[in-house]
Design a protein around this motif. Structure first.
Motif, PDB file in Angstrom:
ATOM      1  N   ARG A   1       0.828  -1.281  -0.127  1.00 34.80           N
ATOM      2  CA  ARG A   1       0.091  -0.046  -0.036  1.00 34.80           C
ATOM      3  C   ARG A   1       1.036   1.169   0.158  1.00 34.80           C
ATOM      4  N   THR A   2       0.535   2.174  -0.742  1.00 32.52           N
ATOM      5  CA  THR A   2       1.373   3.515  -0.641  1.00 32.52           C
ATOM      6  C   THR A   2       0.679   4.528  -0.057  1.00 32.52           C
ATOM      7  N   GLY A   3      -0.387   4.507   0.403  1.00 32.45           N
ATOM      8  CA  GLY A   3      -1.268   5.680   1.082  1.00 32.45           C
ATOM      9  C   GLY A   3      -1.533   6.579  -0.051  1.00 32.45           C
ATOM     10  N   LYS A   4      -1.219   6.356  -1.087  1.00 29.64           N
ATOM     11  CA  LYS A   4      -1.973   7.431  -2.292  1.00 29.64           C
ATOM     12  C   LYS A   4      -3.280   7.128  -2.596  1.00 29.64           C
ATOM     13  N   LEU A   5      -4.057   8.189  -2.363  1.00 31.26           N
ATOM     14  CA  LEU A   5      -5.567   7.951  -2.517  1.00 31.26           C
ATOM     15  C   LEU A   5      -6.093   8.799  -3.624  1.00 31.26           C
ATOM     16  N   HIS A   6      -7.090   8.253  -4.430  1.00 33.17           N
ATOM     17  CA  HIS A   6      -7.637   8.970  -5.571  1.00 33.17           C
ATOM     18  C   HIS A   6      -9.082   8.848  -5.197  1.00 33.17           C
ATOM     19  N   PRO A   7      -9.939   9.925  -5.528  1.00 35.08           N
ATOM     20  CA  PRO A   7     -11.482   9.808  -5.294  1.00 35.08           C
ATOM     21  C   PRO A   7     -12.204   8.771  -6.133  1.00 35.08           C
ATOM     22  N   PHE A   8     -13.157   8.245  -5.672  1.00 30.34           N
ATOM     23  CA  PHE A   8     -13.636   7.327  -6.417  1.00 30.34           C
ATOM     24  C   PHE A   8     -14.778   8.469  -7.458  1.00 30.34           C
ATOM     25  N   PRO A   9     -14.760   8.076  -8.842  1.00 29.07           N
ATOM     26  CA  PRO A   9     -15.463   8.972  -9.792  1.00 29.07           C
ATOM     27  C   PRO A   9     -17.047   8.694  -9.675  1.00 29.07           C
ATOM     28  N   TYR A  10     -17.624   9.344  -8.570  1.00 24.80           N
ATOM     29  CA  TYR A  10     -18.937   9.323  -8.379  1.00 24.80           C
ATOM     30  C   TYR A  10     -19.794   9.849  -9.726  1.00 24.80           C
ATOM     31  N   GLY A  11     -20.768   9.370 -10.183  1.00 24.69           N
ATOM     32  CA  GLY A  11     -21.618   9.819 -11.299  1.00 24.69           C
ATOM     33  C   GLY A  11     -20.978   9.393 -12.527  1.00 24.69           C
ATOM     34  N   ASP A  12     -19.586   8.859 -12.603  1.00 20.51           N
ATOM     35  CA  ASP A  12     -19.390   8.298 -13.993  1.00 20.51           C
ATOM     36  C   ASP A  12     -19.709   6.548 -13.648  1.00 20.51           C
ATOM     37  N   GLU A  13     -20.753   6.043 -14.461  1.00 16.02           N
ATOM     38  CA  GLU A  13     -21.264   4.591 -14.503  1.00 16.02           C
ATOM     39  C   GLU A  13     -20.311   3.833 -14.910  1.00 16.02           C
ATOM     40  N   ARG A  14     -19.134   4.178 -15.536  1.00 14.08           N
ATOM     41  CA  ARG A  14     -18.237   3.196 -16.359  1.00 14.08           C
ATOM     42  C   ARG A  14     -17.626   2.588 -15.100  1.00 14.08           C
ATOM     43  N   PHE A  15     -17.526   2.931 -13.922  1.00 14.06           N
ATOM     44  CA  PHE A  15     -17.101   2.403 -12.961  1.00 14.06           C
ATOM     45  C   PHE A  15     -17.844   1.823 -11.852  1.00 14.06           C
ATOM     46  N   GLY A  16     -19.143   1.621 -12.040  1.00 13.21           N
ATOM     47  CA  GLY A  16     -20.204   1.190 -11.424  1.00 13.21           C
ATOM     48  C   GLY A  16     -20.965   1.890 -10.728  1.00 13.21           C
ATOM     49  N   ILE A  17     -22.147   1.730 -10.201  1.00 14.06           N
ATOM     50  CA  ILE A  17     -22.861   2.453  -9.260  1.00 14.06           C
ATOM     51  C   ILE A  17     -22.568   2.357  -7.843  1.00 14.06           C
ATOM     52  N   PRO A  18     -22.088   3.415  -7.248  1.00 12.91           N
ATOM     53  CA  PRO A  18     -21.505   3.020  -5.720  1.00 12.91           C
ATOM     54  C   PRO A  18     -22.847   2.916  -4.923  1.00 12.91           C
ATOM     55  N   GLN A  19     -22.593   2.193  -3.910  1.00  9.50           N
ATOM     56  CA  GLN A  19     -23.628   1.824  -2.749  1.00  9.50           C
ATOM     57  C   GLN A  19     -23.156   2.568  -1.694  1.00  9.50           C
ATOM     58  N   ARG A  20     -22.081   3.203  -1.455  1.00 16.46           N
ATOM     59  CA  ARG A  20     -21.603   3.612  -0.341  1.00 16.46           C
ATOM     60  C   ARG A  20     -21.113   5.033  -0.524  1.00 16.46           C
ATOM     61  N   ALA A  21     -21.033   5.930   0.198  1.00 16.42           N
ATOM     62  CA  ALA A  21     -20.500   7.329   0.040  1.00 16.42           C
ATOM     63  C   ALA A  21     -19.104   7.293   0.190  1.00 16.42           C
ATOM     64  N   ASP A  22     -18.459   6.275   0.977  1.00 15.11           N
ATOM     65  CA  ASP A  22     -16.947   6.789   1.234  1.00 15.11           C
ATOM     66  C   ASP A  22     -15.994   5.837   0.410  1.00 15.11           C
ATOM     67  N   LEU A  23     -16.211   5.638  -0.963  1.00 17.88           N
ATOM     68  CA  LEU A  23     -15.217   4.997  -1.501  1.00 17.88           C
ATOM     69  C   LEU A  23     -14.108   5.767  -2.249  1.00 17.88           C
ATOM     70  N   GLU A  24     -12.961   5.396  -2.329  1.00 13.86           N
ATOM     71  CA  GLU A  24     -11.631   5.945  -2.744  1.00 13.86           C
ATOM     72  C   GLU A  24     -10.812   4.752  -3.460  1.00 13.86           C
ATOM     73  N   PHE A  25      -9.852   5.099  -4.154  1.00 10.54           N
ATOM     74  CA  PHE A  25      -8.883   4.034  -4.657  1.00 10.54           C
ATOM     75  C   PHE A  25      -7.675   4.176  -3.921  1.00 10.54           C
ATOM     76  N   GLU A  26      -6.951   3.266  -3.515  1.00  5.11           N
ATOM     77  CA  GLU A  26      -5.609   3.385  -3.251  1.00  5.11           C
ATOM     78  C   GLU A  26      -4.506   2.880  -4.151  1.00  5.11           C
ATOM     79  N   LEU A  27      -3.308   3.471  -4.592  1.00  2.00           N
ATOM     80  CA  LEU A  27      -2.357   2.933  -5.311  1.00  2.00           C
ATOM     81  C   LEU A  27      -1.749   1.868  -4.643  1.00  2.00           C
ATOM     82  N   LEU A  28      -1.486   0.618  -5.150  1.00  2.00           N
ATOM     83  CA  LEU A  28      -0.725  -0.513  -4.536  1.00  2.00           C
ATOM     84  C   LEU A  28       0.351  -0.666  -5.681  1.00  2.00           C
TER      85      LEU A  28
END
Length: 137
Positions: A105-132
Motif C-alpha cells: 500500500r502506498t497511502g496515495k488515494l484517489h477519489p472514486f469517480p461518483y457519477g461516472d457509471e463506467r466504474f459502477g454505481i456506488p452503494q456507499r459514500a466513502d469509496l476511494e482508490f489506493e495505489l498498490l
C-alpha cells in the motif's frame, strides 16, 4: 454491496484491445472465458486492471496464476520495474490478498469517480482508490 451496475462495455474493451500500450489477457477453460485482466504500459511501470475471475473458479488458484502471468508478460514486453494497480480501500480482504503477493500500500488515494457509471454505481459514500505497487524482477 459496494458497486452495482455495469463496470465496462464492449466499446471500453475494444479500446483496451486496440491501444498500442495495452494488453487484454484472458484465461479460458473448455472454450469458456473464466478470467481476464488488462495491462497498460505507463512509463517505467505497468498498470494492472480490469481483473476478474469467474465466481465458480475463485479460490482455485487461478487468480494467482493470472496475476503472475500478467507480471511476467509486463516485465518481458515492456521491461518495466513495477506493477501498479488501484483498489477500492474498503476492499480490505482483496488488498490483503494482493499484499500476500508482494504488493504494498502506498497511502496515495484517489477519489472514486461518483457519477461516472463506467466504474459502477456506488452503494456507499466513502469509496476511494489506493495505489498498490509491486517491484518486478
Amino acid at each position: 454491496d459496494i458497486l452495482e451496475g455495469q463496470r465496462t462495455d464492449p466499446r471500453g474493451v475494444l479500446e483496451v484491445i486496440e491501444s498500442p500500450g495495452s494488453r487484454l489477457l484472458v484465461a479460458e477453460r473448455d472454450g469458456e472465458l473464466i478470467a481476464c485482466c488488462q495491462l497498460e504500459h505507463r512509463d517505467d511501470a505497468a498498470y494492472f486492471g480490469m481483473f476478474a475471475v469467474q465466481p465458480g473458479a475463485q479460490g482455485s488458484g487461478l487468480g494467482k496464476q493470472v496475476l503472475a502471468a500478467a507480471e511476467r508478460i509486463a516485465g518481458e514486453t515492456w521491461d518495466v520495474r513495477e506493477m501498479h494497480m488501484t483498489v477500492i480501500t474498503v476492499r480490505e480482504e482483496l488488498i490483503a490478498w494482493y499484499e500476500r503477493r508482494g504488493y504494498r500500500r502506498t497511502g496515495k488515494l484517489h477519489p472514486f469517480p461518483y457519477g461516472d457509471e463506467r466504474f459502477g454505481i456506488p452503494q456507499r459514500a466513502d469509496l476511494e482508490f489506493e495505489l498498490l505497487i509491486k517491484p518486478l524482477g
